[in-house]
Write an enzyme that holds these catalytic residues in place. Sequence first.
Site, short mmCIF file in Angstrom:
data_model
loop_
_atom_site.label_atom_id
_atom_site.label_comp_id
_atom_site.label_asym_id
_atom_site.label_seq_id
_atom_site.Cartn_x
_atom_site.Cartn_y
_atom_site.Cartn_z
N GLU A 4 0.72 -1.16 -0.07
CA GLU A 4 0.81 0.40 0.33
C GLU A 4 1.16 0.66 0.22
O GLU A 4 1.47 1.36 0.85
CB GLU A 4 -0.87 -0.05 1.09
CG GLU A 4 -1.90 1.33 1.16
CD GLU A 4 -1.84 2.57 1.92
OE1 GLU A 4 -1.14 3.48 1.02
OE2 GLU A 4 -1.78 2.22 2.75
N CYS A 19 -1.87 9.36 3.12
CA CYS A 19 -2.01 8.43 2.19
C CYS A 19 -2.96 9.14 0.19
O CYS A 19 -2.36 8.57 -1.05
CB CYS A 19 -1.52 7.40 2.01
SG CYS A 19 -2.77 5.43 2.28
#
Length: 479
Positions: free
Chosen positions: A251, A285
């Site tokens: 990720e 993010c």
Amino acid sequence: MTYPNTKLFINGEWQDAADGRTLAVHNPATGQEIGRVAHASKVDLDRALDAAQKGFLTWRDMTAADRSKVMRKAAGLMRERAEAIGRLLTQEQGKPLVEAKGEAMAAADIIEWFADEGMRVYGRLVPSRWNLAVRQMVVKDPVGPVAAFTPWNFPINQVVRKVGAALAAGCSMLVKAPEETPAGPAELIRAFQDAGLPPGVLGLVYGDPAEISSYLIPHPVIRKITFTGSTPVGKQLAAMAGQHMKRVTMELGGHAPVIVCDDADIALAVKSAGAAKFRNAGQVCISPTRFLVHESVREEFASLLAKQAQALKVGDGLAEGTQMGPLANPRRVTAMAEFMKDAVEKGAKVLAGGERIGTAGNFWQPTILDEVPLQAKVFNDEPFGPVAAIRAFKTMDEAIAEANRLSFGLAGYAFTKSLKNADLLTRRVEVGMLWVNMPAMPSAEMPFGGVKDSGYGSEGGPEALEAYLNARAVAIANV
């Protein structure tokens, strides 16, 4: 709760590093040292690996129902302790207390969902094409001990997504959590310990990230790697894992586009995207970053977003009413200054913020940049801070092309009242997660992950468990 010194957690026990080394932990609101965290050596890592292997053999052989009971108890403890855990998290990471407490509460939801999902790890029967006396089965087994590497922006959230899926599948896990924010992850692990998790099933270490990753990833005990962090580091770790045939979930970084169409509800877009932009001081993010606004509504949108940014109360996360805390470390302050200098030099207009606040701590003003040229650094590199960059577009094709121009593909946002536009964006915007007419609202039951350089694999939904399972074919002839 007084901020503690954080120890390693190995084989069910909290302990100092074998050689006694520690690292300093600082409060980003003051810059002052508030505690120490143990620095693992290879001796500690060997002990942790041995414990993870033994813990896996124990946890694997427990029923899914028994594993679920332990996980659910841990979730309950996280809820009971959320206020105290939140205070620790705010001290070490900087986010407002309400966000920190929310992170601890969300962890409980994630644990519970995976506890239940672990009960639904099913194989299947496949009829034989040759002989009815042959019973063919597909069985799913846990992959084995896992090494997890997590960042400082969401110290609990990024760990619990990995831990929840791994434990639900029957794996053990050794977590290398962030040295800058060690207490939050430690409290998450403590909840599992107090819930009765067998020794070795979860381990927790801190130290030199490069040293630890280069030792754990090739090690034969470790069968899977999961990492959340920057794209460059993720590529290095994935390459290392590939050399040793280790399964990987990545990720990685994002640079989320926000497409505001000409028919958008501008008030909704400003409220939703603005709240998401300045959450955790933009150190997210999936934070909305590249604002692509139709030329007919750009001026209105930019003006309202600037007013929203200027109205935010910035301060110590423990102070009453704080809406945005400091950046997590001095490096982020330096980065924000570099992004600002580059954007202004290239012609961007500053509508709000753009400067550091004071000299104590790592505070930066919520910043809105308008008429940002494509060549500006902020439109090409993830700022990971409280900076929103706006530019106009004329056609949907133009907006979608810009949204897809970069190699990132983690998250995206769009605002439109048109089902036609929503359908077009759904099909053509290259991201792993798209939110339309709303802020980001990840949940345990939905996939969480990106495409392109933003990684592969999921940390949410049933898809998350598959990465921790081996599917095996078994055929039995009745003789």
